[in-house]
Design a protein around this motif. Sequence first.
Motif, PDB file in Angstrom:
ATOM      1  N   ARG A 112      15.272  24.403  13.054  1.00  0.00           N
ATOM      2  CA  ARG A 112      14.705  23.172  13.604  1.00  0.00           C
ATOM      3  C   ARG A 112      15.758  22.363  14.351  1.00  0.00           C
ATOM      4  NH1 ARG A 112       9.469  21.792  11.291  1.00  0.00           N
ATOM      5  NH2 ARG A 112       8.784  23.596  10.055  1.00  0.00           N
ATOM      6  N   ASP A 113      15.336  21.255  15.006  1.00  0.00           N
ATOM      7  CA  ASP A 113      16.238  20.546  15.912  1.00  0.00           C
ATOM      8  C   ASP A 113      17.216  19.599  15.218  1.00  0.00           C
ATOM      9  OD1 ASP A 113      14.235  18.731  15.197  1.00  0.00           O
ATOM     10  OD2 ASP A 113      13.550  18.365  17.243  1.00  0.00           O
ATOM     11  N   PHE A 114      16.706  18.608  14.472  1.00  0.00           N
ATOM     12  CA  PHE A 114      17.565  17.575  13.889  1.00  0.00           C
ATOM     13  C   PHE A 114      17.357  17.504  12.382  1.00  0.00           C
ATOM     14  CE2 PHE A 114      16.249  16.236  18.183  1.00  0.00           C
ATOM     15  CZ  PHE A 114      17.460  16.455  18.818  1.00  0.00           C
ATOM     16  N   THR A 115      18.389  17.107  11.688  1.00  0.00           N
ATOM     17  CA  THR A 115      18.343  17.129  10.218  1.00  0.00           C
ATOM     18  C   THR A 115      17.187  16.314   9.670  1.00  0.00           C
ATOM     19  OG1 THR A 115      19.900  15.273  10.092  1.00  0.00           O
ATOM     20  CG2 THR A 115      20.834  17.506  10.018  1.00  0.00           C
ATOM     21  N   HIS A 157      16.411  22.833  26.009  1.00  0.00           N
ATOM     22  CA  HIS A 157      17.143  21.762  26.675  1.00  0.00           C
ATOM     23  C   HIS A 157      16.493  20.391  26.487  1.00  0.00           C
ATOM     24  CE1 HIS A 157      18.878  25.323  28.188  1.00  0.00           C
ATOM     25  NE2 HIS A 157      18.138  25.467  29.276  1.00  0.00           N
ATOM     26  N   LEU A 158      15.172  20.361  26.273  1.00  0.00           N
ATOM     27  CA  LEU A 158      14.500  19.074  26.111  1.00  0.00           C
ATOM     28  C   LEU A 158      14.925  18.371  24.828  1.00  0.00           C
ATOM     29  CD1 LEU A 158      12.359  17.460  27.766  1.00  0.00           C
ATOM     30  CD2 LEU A 158      10.677  18.223  26.092  1.00  0.00           C
ATOM     31  N   ARG A 159      15.505  19.108  23.901  1.00  0.00           N
ATOM     32  CA  ARG A 159      15.983  18.482  22.663  1.00  0.00           C
ATOM     33  C   ARG A 159      16.995  17.373  22.941  1.00  0.00           C
ATOM     34  NH1 ARG A 159      16.805  24.080  19.150  1.00  0.00           N
ATOM     35  NH2 ARG A 159      14.665  24.185  18.308  1.00  0.00           N
ATOM     36  N   MET A 160      17.698  17.445  24.080  1.00  0.00           N
ATOM     37  CA  MET A 160      18.651  16.387  24.417  1.00  0.00           C
ATOM     38  C   MET A 160      17.930  15.060  24.623  1.00  0.00           C
ATOM     39  SD  MET A 160      21.371  18.354  26.933  1.00  0.00           S
ATOM     40  CE  MET A 160      20.134  19.059  28.048  1.00  0.00           C
ATOM     41  N   MET A 161      16.801  15.090  25.306  1.00  0.00           N
ATOM     42  CA  MET A 161      16.018  13.869  25.497  1.00  0.00           C
ATOM     43  C   MET A 161      15.346  13.437  24.198  1.00  0.00           C
ATOM     44  SD  MET A 161      14.343  14.418  29.301  1.00  0.00           S
ATOM     45  CE  MET A 161      13.641  12.759  29.303  1.00  0.00           C
ATOM     46  N   ARG A 162      14.925  14.414  23.409  1.00  0.00           N
ATOM     47  CA  ARG A 162      14.310  14.089  22.119  1.00  0.00           C
ATOM     48  C   ARG A 162      15.304  13.401  21.192  1.00  0.00           C
ATOM     49  NH1 ARG A 162      10.000  16.573  19.844  1.00  0.00           N
ATOM     50  NH2 ARG A 162      11.180  17.263  18.024  1.00  0.00           N
TER      51      ARG A 162
END
Length: 441
Positions: A112-115, A157-162
């Motif tokens: 997953r993306d963030f903790t 790459h959209l995770r940066m905006m998320r």
Amino acid sequence: MLNIRPPDAAILIVQTLEASGHRALLAGGCVRDALLGHVPKDWDIATDATPQAVQSLFEKTVAVGAQFGVVLVRVGEQVFEVAQFREDGAYSDGRHPDSVRPSDEKGDANRRDFTINGMFYDVLNKQLLDYVGGLRDLDEGIIRAIGVPGLRFQEDHLRMMRAIRFSARFGFALEQQTAAAIEVNARLIKKISPERIRDELTTILTQNNTDSAFTMLDSSGLLEFVLPEVAAMKGIAQPPEFHPEGDVWTHVLGMLGIKRSDSPAVCWGILLHDVGKPVTYTETDRIRFNGHDKAGAALSVGICERLRMPKAQASIIHELVANHMRFMHVEKMRDARLKRFLREPYFEELLELHRLDCLASHGNLRTYEFCARKLEEIHGESLRPPRLLDGHELMAMGYPPGPKLGEILSTIEDEQLEGRISTKKGARDFARRHYPVPDNG
């Protein structure tokens, strides 16, 4: 003590899966939001059951992402996403994994993306399962990528905006390595589809702390890649007598920081209303931006087309940018012109934009209050009077068909709006007096 209370329908799905020998947990954002004391928008469930097994257990299902093990399950009027635990393969397109493989809950958490989005909740045992340090970061107010930040952002790459959206939404700090990885990889955002960038920007614009989000988009380097026209507003000075707050960028950030309508069109209007100033900047007797409304409207069309904005929304955004300067002379307008302005289909959004424009600059709301008062005073037929004549009636009076008919009808309506005509006879007399019927003899 945990206070996570999923709806009964979600509990029923978990119980059904568990009774069939499967592992089933609440997953991701719903756990995060519940721990923060917010009401989750969705209650997602992760399980070791295959999509086929899930569909065999429930009457109403739709496989929406079979390749990713995702099934929608309907219970009554509620719909829940049930996804198989998985690990992702390589991401060659910067968006989707090329392949996935079944996993357990630990493997699923680590992909997953963030903790703060990587926690699970065991409904039946009322136990939080945190394999990635999400609860610690939630308590400390930190957005931290799971694993190696650069790898997470190179996958999608959209995770940066998320990351920035979550940071602003919750008022959390970006963890140092996570923030640094966004700066290093910012250019990759150009590979993301316009629709995904548009939707992410719209979500950012319509949530709280939007000014903070755009400050981070700028400092991270993302802004110049997703909205170079907006990035160009930085450092563009404004006349201090009208804009004591500073440059155009500071002004727009100030507007975004004020409590406002959550209309996407209004929020985009705020962001883009002065986008024409960098290209119209001149210094004569003072700093001027002659025609920046028209220049900005043209730029907004290009931006909306590039982001593939829905046509109806793009149209409103264009009108807001093109017309935001019309308030300058509103108190001197003739009744007819004022009433036509007040009844514009986008006027409510335009007035909200004007209010924010004033509050984030000189602070004088006189014009806003004048318009709001006029809207209360003028309504019904005085704002939209019934048509006294139409084109067929004018032709019956001897006027030839053609564009002149429209001019006559528009002038008659002006007279109605000014309160000087109210009857068909008055309209006919006015037409004959001011527009003599052509003599075809």
